[in-house]
Design a protein around this motif. Sequence first.
Motif, short mmCIF file in Angstrom:
data_model
loop_
_atom_site.label_atom_id
_atom_site.label_comp_id
_atom_site.label_asym_id
_atom_site.label_seq_id
_atom_site.Cartn_x
_atom_site.Cartn_y
_atom_site.Cartn_z
N LEU A 98 0.83 -1.20 0.00
CA LEU A 98 0.00 0.00 0.00
C LEU A 98 0.86 1.26 0.00
CD1 LEU A 98 -2.74 -1.02 2.61
CD2 LEU A 98 -2.84 -1.22 0.13
N ARG A 99 1.92 1.24 0.79
CA ARG A 99 2.81 2.40 0.87
C ARG A 99 3.52 2.63 -0.45
NH1 ARG A 99 7.72 2.20 5.05
NH2 ARG A 99 8.49 0.84 3.39
N GLY A 100 3.84 1.56 -1.17
CA GLY A 100 4.52 1.68 -2.46
C GLY A 100 3.59 2.04 -3.60
N GLY A 101 2.27 2.01 -3.35
CA GLY A 101 1.32 2.36 -4.40
C GLY A 101 1.23 1.33 -5.51
N THR A 102 1.46 0.04 -5.15
CA THR A 102 1.41 -1.03 -6.15
C THR A 102 -0.05 -1.40 -6.42
OG1 THR A 102 3.50 -1.85 -5.25
CG2 THR A 102 2.34 -3.28 -6.80
N GLN A 103 -0.69 -0.64 -7.29
CA GLN A 103 -2.13 -0.81 -7.52
C GLN A 103 -2.44 -2.00 -8.42
OE1 GLN A 103 -4.64 2.66 -8.30
NE2 GLN A 103 -2.82 3.96 -8.10
N HIS A 104 -3.65 -2.49 -8.26
CA HIS A 104 -4.19 -3.50 -9.17
C HIS A 104 -5.09 -2.77 -10.17
CE1 HIS A 104 -5.43 -7.54 -10.39
NE2 HIS A 104 -6.65 -7.06 -10.50
N PRO A 105 -4.88 -2.98 -11.47
CA PRO A 105 -5.65 -2.22 -12.46
C PRO A 105 -7.15 -2.50 -12.43
CG PRO A 105 -4.41 -3.98 -13.52
CD PRO A 105 -3.95 -3.92 -12.11
N VAL A 106 -7.90 -1.49 -12.86
CA VAL A 106 -9.35 -1.59 -12.99
C VAL A 106 -9.66 -1.82 -14.47
CG1 VAL A 106 -11.55 -0.37 -12.73
CG2 VAL A 106 -9.72 -0.03 -11.06
N THR A 107 -10.61 -2.69 -14.76
CA THR A 107 -11.00 -2.93 -16.15
C THR A 107 -12.23 -2.09 -16.49
OG1 THR A 107 -10.16 -5.19 -16.10
CG2 THR A 107 -11.71 -4.65 -17.84
N LEU A 108 -12.05 -1.17 -17.44
CA LEU A 108 -13.16 -0.36 -17.93
C LEU A 108 -13.69 -1.01 -19.20
CD1 LEU A 108 -11.97 3.36 -17.63
CD2 LEU A 108 -13.43 2.09 -16.09
N THR A 109 -14.97 -1.32 -19.22
CA THR A 109 -15.58 -1.95 -20.39
C THR A 109 -16.84 -1.20 -20.79
OG1 THR A 109 -14.75 -4.14 -19.73
CG2 THR A 109 -16.54 -4.09 -21.33
#
Length: 348
Positions: A105-116
């Motif tokens: 969380l501190r590193g900002g390692t996000q999981h992508p969101v899928t826009l459809t």
Amino acid sequence: MIVKFIFLLLGKMGKRWMVRMGFLICIALYVTLGLPNIHPPNRLLIIPRGYTRGQLKEQLKNEGCIRNSVTFLWATYLLKYQPQNRPGQYRLMGHMNNWQLVRMLRGGTQHPVTLTFATAANKASLVDQLVSGIGLQKETLWALLHDAKKLSAYGFTPENILTMFIPDSYEVYWTITAEQLLLKMYLAYQRFWNATRLNKAKKIGLSPTDVSILASIVQAETNDQQDAAMIAGVYINRLKRNMLLQSCPMVIYAQSAKQSGIRRVLEKDTYIDSPYNSYRKKGLPPGPIGLPTIAMIDAVLNYAPHDYLFFSAKEDFSGLHYFARNYAEHLKNANKYRKALNQLKIMR
């Protein structure tokens, strides 16, 4: 800093107490940072902008994401993590401990969101679809899509910007900005309009934007791909002959600001003063009347060549159409549909 403090503390104690305290501190650190704390595994966590440590702890606790919320909160202090610095969507993996979780969380390692999105009735509908799964404010994106100066840098206007959005699935981060999203859509637009599609549009005599505008009109007429290619052929024949397109869906679109849910176009509707009134204005309108699907864009690019100039919906309400070469023939077909509407008492 923590390690330095521990050594200073231990240095003031006797050897036996140093061993005991060191052992207890190691246990405390292991319980706080080393024990698995994620439950159940593989959960998606969204941290909104401006979140505090306390708010994040409560969210994790209420959603059943962690076993021990107290140790998690202590871990955020020990690792100097502030949620408001790294908003976004994150994937929580099974058996993660607080050390692993907070570092991610501190590193900002996000999981992508899928826009459809596959289509949209209008710009407002598209904006709603785009912002539904990300942290972008609807008002911010709406303002950008009406900013003529910024849109001109991409070669579009507020009226035709919808044609830049190619229906597909896109991976973005929850924290994506409106400008970043627009750029991503533009790059996808450039990939979509490859040499093959550009050559087909050139042969028709239309720009990519014009093709999408025409595709939006065809899409409003039918959902059938074969029928769509035929209807596209009618409109292209009319454009080549400099004839009025006389599209009922365009009139409905023009009237939508005054009256919604129109099911039947009357003659009085065709007198509205609008660039979308194809009974009075020649050529294509300044923008699409909806977001066309890729299939509809390709239906225009691969339109059916023929010499028909008219079409009318079939009276069986199948969504298919009759096609005619002259107005007299078209009038016979149109009367069949009018009678069907009258029988169902669809007068407006």
